[in-house]
Design a protein around this motif. Structure first.
Motif, short mmCIF file in Angstrom:
data_model
loop_
_atom_site.label_atom_id
_atom_site.label_comp_id
_atom_site.label_asym_id
_atom_site.label_seq_id
_atom_site.Cartn_x
_atom_site.Cartn_y
_atom_site.Cartn_z
N ALA A 37 0.73 -1.21 0.07
CA ALA A 37 0.06 -0.02 -0.15
C ALA A 37 0.94 1.28 0.10
CB ALA A 37 -0.86 0.20 1.07
N PHE A 38 0.34 2.48 -0.63
CA PHE A 38 1.06 3.48 -0.61
C PHE A 38 0.49 4.70 0.15
CE2 PHE A 38 1.83 0.38 -4.07
CZ PHE A 38 2.91 0.48 -4.12
N PHE A 39 1.26 5.56 0.87
CA PHE A 39 0.75 6.38 1.67
C PHE A 39 1.31 7.65 1.43
CE2 PHE A 39 0.37 2.16 3.62
CZ PHE A 39 -0.68 2.57 4.52
N ALA A 40 0.70 8.63 1.86
CA ALA A 40 1.07 10.11 1.75
C ALA A 40 0.79 10.93 3.15
CB ALA A 40 0.48 10.81 0.66
N ASP A 41 1.60 10.96 3.69
CA ASP A 41 1.80 11.85 5.02
C ASP A 41 0.53 11.39 5.81
OD1 ASP A 41 4.02 13.45 4.82
OD2 ASP A 41 2.84 15.15 3.74
N PRO A 42 0.30 10.58 6.49
CA PRO A 42 0.50 9.30 6.64
C PRO A 42 -0.86 8.62 6.07
CG PRO A 42 -0.44 10.00 8.67
CD PRO A 42 -0.26 11.04 7.62
N ARG A 43 -1.68 9.11 5.25
CA ARG A 43 -2.82 8.33 4.92
C ARG A 43 -2.75 7.54 3.70
NH1 ARG A 43 -7.26 12.81 4.33
NH2 ARG A 43 -8.61 10.78 3.98
N CYS A 44 -3.22 6.55 3.37
CA CYS A 44 -3.17 5.51 2.53
C CYS A 44 -4.02 6.08 1.08
CB CYS A 44 -3.71 4.46 2.65
SG CYS A 44 -3.71 2.88 1.36
N PHE A 45 -3.33 6.22 -0.03
CA PHE A 45 -3.99 6.36 -1.28
C PHE A 45 -4.26 5.51 -2.48
CE2 PHE A 45 0.54 7.72 -1.92
CZ PHE A 45 0.59 7.55 -3.45
N VAL A 46 -3.39 4.35 -2.09
CA VAL A 46 -3.57 3.37 -3.23
C VAL A 46 -3.30 2.06 -2.50
CG1 VAL A 46 -2.56 2.24 -5.07
CG2 VAL A 46 -2.89 4.70 -5.30
N MET A 47 -4.03 0.97 -2.54
CA MET A 47 -3.57 -0.43 -2.30
C MET A 47 -3.58 -1.40 -3.34
SD MET A 47 -6.28 -0.45 0.89
CE MET A 47 -6.12 -2.05 1.28
N PHE A 48 -2.43 -2.03 -3.42
CA PHE A 48 -2.43 -2.98 -4.56
C PHE A 48 -2.75 -4.55 -4.01
CE2 PHE A 48 -0.12 -6.16 -6.99
CZ PHE A 48 -0.10 -5.84 -8.26
N LEU A 49 -3.70 -5.19 -4.34
CA LEU A 49 -4.37 -6.34 -4.14
C LEU A 49 -4.37 -7.30 -5.19
CD1 LEU A 49 -6.93 -4.47 -2.06
CD2 LEU A 49 -5.43 -5.77 -1.01
N ASP A 50 -3.65 -8.68 -4.79
CA ASP A 50 -3.65 -9.81 -5.86
C ASP A 50 -4.52 -11.00 -5.15
OD1 ASP A 50 -3.26 -11.70 -7.59
OD2 ASP A 50 -0.93 -11.91 -7.34
N ASP A 51 -5.69 -11.22 -5.89
CA ASP A 51 -6.34 -12.22 -5.31
C ASP A 51 -6.94 -12.01 -3.78
OD1 ASP A 51 -8.06 -14.52 -5.75
OD2 ASP A 51 -6.54 -15.98 -5.40
N HIS A 52 -7.52 -10.64 -3.55
CA HIS A 52 -7.75 -10.64 -2.31
C HIS A 52 -8.92 -11.23 -1.75
CE1 HIS A 52 -7.92 -8.02 1.43
NE2 HIS A 52 -9.30 -7.78 1.18
N HIS A 53 -8.78 -12.06 -0.54
CA HIS A 53 -9.67 -12.96 -0.09
C HIS A 53 -10.37 -13.89 -1.39
CE1 HIS A 53 -9.41 -11.44 3.89
NE2 HIS A 53 -9.74 -10.25 3.39
N GLY A 54 -9.48 -14.21 -2.17
CA GLY A 54 -9.84 -15.38 -3.33
C GLY A 54 -11.15 -14.51 -4.35
N ASP A 55 -10.93 -13.14 -4.40
CA ASP A 55 -11.80 -12.40 -5.44
C ASP A 55 -11.49 -12.83 -6.94
OD1 ASP A 55 -9.65 -10.73 -5.67
OD2 ASP A 55 -10.88 -8.79 -5.23
N GLY A 56 -10.12 -13.31 -7.11
CA GLY A 56 -9.66 -13.52 -8.52
C GLY A 56 -9.26 -12.25 -9.06
N ARG A 57 -9.01 -11.15 -8.55
CA ARG A 57 -8.63 -9.92 -9.14
C ARG A 57 -7.19 -9.59 -8.83
NH1 ARG A 57 -14.11 -6.67 -7.51
NH2 ARG A 57 -14.99 -6.94 -9.37
N LEU A 58 -6.38 -9.08 -9.82
CA LEU A 58 -5.31 -8.22 -9.45
C LEU A 58 -5.73 -6.82 -9.49
CD1 LEU A 58 -2.13 -8.17 -9.19
CD2 LEU A 58 -1.91 -7.81 -11.53
N ALA A 59 -5.84 -6.06 -8.64
CA ALA A 59 -6.53 -4.75 -8.65
C ALA A 59 -5.76 -3.91 -7.67
CB ALA A 59 -8.02 -5.03 -8.26
N LEU A 60 -6.19 -2.48 -7.87
CA LEU A 60 -5.94 -1.44 -6.77
C LEU A 60 -7.22 -0.94 -6.40
CD1 LEU A 60 -3.78 0.69 -9.38
CD2 LEU A 60 -2.96 -1.12 -7.87
N TRP A 61 -7.01 -0.40 -5.24
CA TRP A 61 -8.13 0.34 -4.48
C TRP A 61 -7.43 1.55 -4.32
CZ3 TRP A 61 -9.73 -3.39 0.08
CH2 TRP A 61 -10.25 -4.61 -0.48
N CYS A 62 -8.11 2.60 -4.80
CA CYS A 62 -7.58 3.88 -4.86
C CYS A 62 -8.87 4.97 -4.26
CB CYS A 62 -7.33 4.46 -6.34
SG CYS A 62 -6.31 3.37 -7.22
N ALA A 63 -8.02 5.92 -3.46
CA ALA A 63 -8.96 7.01 -3.04
C ALA A 63 -9.28 7.64 -4.23
CB ALA A 63 -8.18 7.87 -2.20
#
Length: 129
Positions: A37-63
């Motif tokens: 995950a990527f943070f800016a002063d200290p808040r997260c702005f992008v998370m990189f997830l590969d098959d998160h909880h078996g969802d089958g996705r290579l995805a980003l979660w972004c503000a």
């Protein structure tokens, strides 16, 4: 649903995302919710997830700016989705393999601007070019 792309493809996508995120002022990387995950002063702005909880996705979660999630999901559901846990706050789910470099850079920059401190945004705006 897009399926997980395998470790080589995941590594390549992570490197694309990492390069964009860490080029931003005050951006850092650390693990969060099972992935980088990527943070800016200290808040997260992008998370990189590969098959998160078996969802089958290579995805980003972004503000995302207000209204962007609903618009993008409605217009392009094959590239964007409402992510679990943070979707109710307007975050945007992104399938990075479906975006070209300019599109991905725009998504990352929007996410950063949504969460970075005023000081970090000023540093970004002061950069040449």
């Amino acid at each position: 649903m897009t399926t997980t792309q395998g470790s080589g493809a995941a590594s390549a996508q992570l490197e694309r995302v990492r390069a964009l995120c860490l080029a931003l002022p005050r951006a850092t990387e650390r693990p969060s919710h099972g992935g980088p995950a990527f943070f800016a002063d200290p808040r997260c702005f992008v998370m990189f997830l590969d098959d998160h909880h078996g969802d089958g996705r290579l995805a980003l979660w972004c503000a995302a700016p207000e209204g962007v999630q609903a618009e993008q999901v409605a217009l392009e559901p094959d590239r964007f989705f409402r992510p679990p846990y943070v979707g109710h706050r307007g975050w945007l789910g992104v399938l990075p393999a479906t975006l070209d470099d300019d599109e991905l850079a725009a998504v990352v920059l929007d996410a950063y601007r949504c969460t970075a401190s005023a000081r970090a945004r000023r540093e970004l705006d002061a950069r040449p070019g």
